[in-house]
Design a protein around this motif. Structure first.
Motif, mmCIF file in Angstrom:
data_model
loop_
_atom_site.group_PDB
_atom_site.id
_atom_site.type_symbol
_atom_site.label_atom_id
_atom_site.label_comp_id
_atom_site.label_asym_id
_atom_site.label_seq_id
_atom_site.Cartn_x
_atom_site.Cartn_y
_atom_site.Cartn_z
ATOM 1 N N HIS A 1 -6.813 -8.175 1.623
ATOM 2 C CA HIS A 1 -6.397 -7.897 2.996
ATOM 3 C C HIS A 1 -5.524 -9.051 3.459
ATOM 4 C CE1 HIS A 1 -6.720 -6.439 7.170
ATOM 5 N NE2 HIS A 1 -6.696 -7.724 7.470
ATOM 6 N N SER B 1 0.814 -1.215 0.000
ATOM 7 C CA SER B 1 0.000 0.000 0.000
ATOM 8 C C SER B 1 0.849 1.268 0.000
ATOM 9 C CB SER B 1 -0.936 0.013 1.213
ATOM 10 O OG SER B 1 -0.189 0.175 2.409
ATOM 11 N N GLU C 1 -6.399 -0.442 -1.278
ATOM 12 C CA GLU C 1 -7.461 -0.460 -2.287
ATOM 13 C C GLU C 1 -7.304 0.688 -3.271
ATOM 14 O OE1 GLU C 1 -10.971 -0.427 0.085
ATOM 15 O OE2 GLU C 1 -10.932 -2.597 0.486
ATOM 16 N N ALA C 2 -6.839 1.836 -2.789
ATOM 17 C CA ALA C 2 -6.625 2.978 -3.682
ATOM 18 C C ALA C 2 -5.510 2.685 -4.684
ATOM 19 C CB ALA C 2 -6.285 4.227 -2.872
ATOM 20 N N ASP D 1 -6.113 -1.165 4.470
ATOM 21 C CA ASP D 1 -7.086 -1.438 3.420
ATOM 22 C C ASP D 1 -7.397 -0.229 2.544
ATOM 23 O OD1 ASP D 1 -7.322 -4.098 4.242
ATOM 24 O OD2 ASP D 1 -8.896 -3.624 5.677
ATOM 25 N N ASP D 2 -7.619 0.928 3.141
ATOM 26 C CA ASP D 2 -7.973 2.101 2.343
ATOM 27 C C ASP D 2 -6.865 2.468 1.371
ATOM 28 O OD1 ASP D 2 -10.376 2.227 3.647
ATOM 29 O OD2 ASP D 2 -9.801 3.862 5.002
ATOM 30 N N GLN D 3 -5.631 2.515 1.869
ATOM 31 C CA GLN D 3 -4.507 2.852 1.005
ATOM 32 C C GLN D 3 -4.265 1.773 -0.038
ATOM 33 O OE1 GLN D 3 -2.128 4.068 4.809
ATOM 34 N NE2 GLN D 3 -0.930 4.769 3.066
#
Length: 258
Positions: A56, A15, A44-45, A40-42
């Motif tokens: 994950h 990430s 997925e981006a 997860d946020d980073q």
């Protein structure tokens, strides 16, 4: 044609930092990249930007590895390569290191690498062979005060790399290790994690610091490590296995007194 056209490669800790740059470079070279992380946020981006799969993955958990490998095979039908990049660093003298801190670093760095090989190697073999690249460290080749736990796990990764290379060679799987020195990532430049800090200015300060320690006169860049990972994952390194590759600006070469 890219150097990784058609290959499916899972990269842990992808990430940000070295893992992110590896994911970007591998995608440019034609790989179907799997971005794996606990952020997860980073993650997925990054995956969305690259048109990649995000999974994950807490590398210290065997169940997470099983789920991640299953997701990759469901999406792409195969796995051709693994880059064990995820790792953590803690600063402490050995005698002041709590056992839980020691074990936390062992679980992520050392156990995570072991579980990655254990989970991915059979699937890589089923695809006809491929590569595993483990991220060790400059400190896998020498000692460094205040990072004893980290150094111990990175020494262990070299042992795992050599044994895995011997055991998996007959399945056409090559296993090598990268040994980066100081690299300008959040691990060595925490300002990158602070949205209010000037990470560029901190990078300049790190360059000034390492100008006194490193023959090449600066801290390394994650893009440079990514290029080494690409070499070890591509056919450019087709007759290389079981080896550590130091990428440290000459730091390990010795100490300058002039």
């Amino acid at each position: 044609m890219g150097k990784l056209d058609g290959r499916v490669v899972l990269i842990t800790g992808a990430s940000r930092g070295q893992g992110e740059q590896e994911a970007r470079l591998f995608a440019e070279e034609g790989a179907k990249v799997v971005v794996a992380d606990v952020l997860d946020d980073q993650g997925e981006a990054v995956a969305k930007e690259l048109g990649a799969l995000y999974v994950h993955l807490d590398v210290s958990q065997e169940s997470d590895w099983s789920s991640a490998v299953a997701a990759v095979e469901k999406t792409y039908g195969r796995i051709d390569g693994l880059v064990n990049n995820a790792g953590i660093l803690r600063f402490n003298s050995l005698v002041d290191t709590p056992l839980d801190e020691f074990m936390q670093v062992v679980h992520v760095n050392q156990v995570g690498c072991f579980l990655g090989i254990k989970a991915a190697a059979p699937r890589i073999a089923a695809a006809g062979g491929g590569t595993v690249v483990n991220t060790a460290s400059y400190t896998a080749m020498t000692g460094m005060a205040a990072v004893g736990t980290y150094a111990a796990t990175k020494h262990a990764i070299l042992g795992l790399t050599r044994v895995a290379a011997m055991e998996l060679a007959h399945q056409n799987i090559r296993v090598n290790a990268m040994c980066p020195g100081a690299i300008d990532t959040a691990m060595s430049n925490p300002a990158q994690l602070d949205p209010h800090a000037d990470a560029t200015e901190t990078s300049r300060a790190l360059d000034e610091l390492y100008s006194k320690l490193v023959p090449l006169g600066r801290i390394g860049r994650p893009e440079e490590v990514a290029r080494l990972a690409l070499f070890l994952t591509s056919d450019d390194s087709s007759y290389i296995t079981g080896q550590p590759f130091v990428i440290d600006g000459g730091w390990l070469a010795g100490v300058s007194v002039i």
